[in-house]
Design a protein around this motif. Structure first.
Motif, mmCIF file in Angstrom:
data_model
loop_
_atom_site.group_PDB
_atom_site.id
_atom_site.type_symbol
_atom_site.label_atom_id
_atom_site.label_comp_id
_atom_site.label_asym_id
_atom_site.label_seq_id
_atom_site.Cartn_x
_atom_site.Cartn_y
_atom_site.Cartn_z
ATOM 1 N N TYR A 137 44.393 47.881 38.289
ATOM 2 C CA TYR A 137 43.336 47.095 38.931
ATOM 3 C C TYR A 137 42.964 45.833 38.154
ATOM 4 N N THR A 138 42.973 45.859 36.857
ATOM 5 C CA THR A 138 42.625 44.663 36.090
ATOM 6 C C THR A 138 43.609 43.543 36.406
ATOM 7 N N TYR A 139 44.882 43.864 36.447
ATOM 8 C CA TYR A 139 45.893 42.872 36.798
ATOM 9 C C TYR A 139 45.713 42.420 38.244
ATOM 10 N N ILE A 140 45.480 43.370 39.141
ATOM 11 C CA ILE A 140 45.280 43.056 40.560
ATOM 12 C C ILE A 140 44.068 42.144 40.742
ATOM 13 N N HIS A 141 42.988 42.451 40.051
ATOM 14 C CA HIS A 141 41.740 41.697 40.208
ATOM 15 C C HIS A 141 41.931 40.220 39.876
ATOM 16 N N TYR A 142 42.689 39.936 38.841
ATOM 17 C CA TYR A 142 42.858 38.552 38.418
ATOM 18 C C TYR A 142 44.029 37.834 39.073
ATOM 19 N N ASN A 143 44.954 38.571 39.676
ATOM 20 C CA ASN A 143 46.160 37.934 40.214
ATOM 21 C C ASN A 143 46.378 38.103 41.711
ATOM 22 N N ILE A 144 45.760 39.106 42.328
ATOM 23 C CA ILE A 144 45.959 39.345 43.759
ATOM 24 C C ILE A 144 44.578 39.481 44.426
ATOM 25 N N PRO A 145 43.952 38.376 44.732
ATOM 26 C CA PRO A 145 42.573 38.423 45.256
ATOM 27 C C PRO A 145 42.419 39.225 46.550
ATOM 28 N N SER A 146 43.459 39.305 47.350
ATOM 29 C CA SER A 146 43.338 40.032 48.618
ATOM 30 C C SER A 146 43.191 41.540 48.420
ATOM 31 N N LEU A 147 43.531 42.058 47.250
ATOM 32 C CA LEU A 147 43.415 43.494 46.985
ATOM 33 C C LEU A 147 42.208 43.854 46.124
ATOM 34 N N GLN A 148 41.304 42.897 45.904
ATOM 35 C CA GLN A 148 40.121 43.164 45.091
ATOM 36 C C GLN A 148 39.134 44.056 45.838
ATOM 37 N N LEU A 149 38.347 44.790 45.066
ATOM 38 C CA LEU A 149 37.293 45.629 45.628
ATOM 39 C C LEU A 149 35.953 44.910 45.512
ATOM 40 N N TRP A 150 34.900 45.540 46.035
ATOM 41 C CA TRP A 150 33.565 44.978 45.954
ATOM 42 C C TRP A 150 33.151 44.855 44.497
ATOM 43 N N ASN A 151 32.275 43.920 44.230
ATOM 44 C CA ASN A 151 31.881 43.637 42.849
ATOM 45 C C ASN A 151 31.318 44.847 42.124
ATOM 46 N N TYR A 197 45.993 36.286 27.692
ATOM 47 C CA TYR A 197 45.728 37.703 27.913
ATOM 48 C C TYR A 197 46.514 38.281 29.094
ATOM 49 N N SER A 198 47.330 37.478 29.751
ATOM 50 C CA SER A 198 48.042 37.980 30.928
ATOM 51 C C SER A 198 49.011 39.111 30.571
ATOM 52 N N ASN A 199 49.775 38.964 29.492
ATOM 53 C CA ASN A 199 50.694 40.036 29.085
ATOM 54 C C ASN A 199 49.923 41.269 28.612
ATOM 55 N N TYR A 200 48.819 41.053 27.905
ATOM 56 C CA TYR A 200 48.000 42.171 27.431
ATOM 57 C C TYR A 200 47.475 42.980 28.612
ATOM 58 N N ILE A 201 46.995 42.308 29.625
ATOM 59 C CA ILE A 201 46.460 43.001 30.805
ATOM 60 C C ILE A 201 47.564 43.774 31.504
ATOM 61 N N GLU A 261 33.121 48.413 37.383
ATOM 62 C CA GLU A 261 33.428 49.696 36.744
ATOM 63 C C GLU A 261 34.922 49.845 36.465
ATOM 64 N N LEU A 262 35.749 49.395 37.399
ATOM 65 C CA LEU A 262 37.197 49.551 37.227
ATOM 66 C C LEU A 262 37.793 48.562 36.238
ATOM 67 N N LEU A 263 37.089 47.491 35.943
ATOM 68 C CA LEU A 263 37.596 46.502 34.993
ATOM 69 C C LEU A 263 37.377 46.918 33.544
ATOM 70 N N GLN A 264 36.697 48.016 33.332
ATOM 71 C CA GLN A 264 36.492 48.503 31.973
ATOM 72 C C GLN A 264 37.770 49.185 31.485
ATOM 73 N N VAL A 265 38.041 49.050 30.217
ATOM 74 C CA VAL A 265 39.248 49.632 29.631
ATOM 75 C C VAL A 265 39.242 51.153 29.782
ATOM 76 N N LYS A 266 38.068 51.777 29.736
ATOM 77 C CA LYS A 266 37.984 53.239 29.870
ATOM 78 C C LYS A 266 38.570 53.703 31.190
ATOM 79 N N ALA A 267 38.279 52.983 32.262
ATOM 80 C CA ALA A 267 38.801 53.356 33.577
ATOM 81 C C ALA A 267 40.313 53.228 33.619
ATOM 82 N N THR A 268 40.836 52.186 32.994
ATOM 83 C CA THR A 268 42.284 51.970 32.964
ATOM 84 C C THR A 268 42.984 53.071 32.176
#
Length: 136
Positions: A93-107, A40-44, A112-119
């Protein structure tokens, strides 16, 4: 005059729906490939910016109105920084969340941002902000 305006709106409608259907088709195709390969990396990554062309289409009438004006082109850098960077961050953000942990937000925010609607929404906003930042 009314016929010309109606024709212009019809052309815009065809372009907008064509781009939207194209984005949905690409999304569906990439999602199928990801499901078949379990990668799913390319899809994200693609989903992070797939719907930007819809925002570009929505801002196209304003860009065409600016095109008719005389003068040199300018870029509203403040708009790009203040509105564009947050929209870019939310889009990716979905890509950032899974690949750049230092830029993640609070859970609670991340969920909310990991939902496709937000993207998708932030993609459209990003495209619109980008294209409407050019003016004469």
């Amino acid at each position: 005059m009314i016929f010309y305006k109606a024709l212009k709106y019809l052309a815009f409608l065809i372009l907008l729906f064509g781009v939207t259907i194209g984005c949905l088709y690409i999304n569906n195709h990439i999602q199928k490939i990801a499901a078949e390969t379990y990668d799913y990396s390319n899809y994200i990554l693609i989903l992070s910016f797939l719907y930007v062309p819809i925002g570009l289409c929505l801002g196209l009438p304003q860009l065409l109105a600016e095109w008719k004006k005389t003068g040199s082109w300018n870029i509203n850098v403040t708009k790009l920084i203040v509105l564009g960077i947050p929209a870019l961050y939310i889009s990716g953000y979905t890509y950032i969340h899974y690949n750049i942990p230092s830029l993640q937000l609070w859970n609670s925010v991340a969920v909310e941002l990991l939902q496709v609607k937000a993207t998708v929404l932030s993609n459209v906003i990003l495209g619109y902000i980008f294209i409407t930042s050019f003016h004469k």
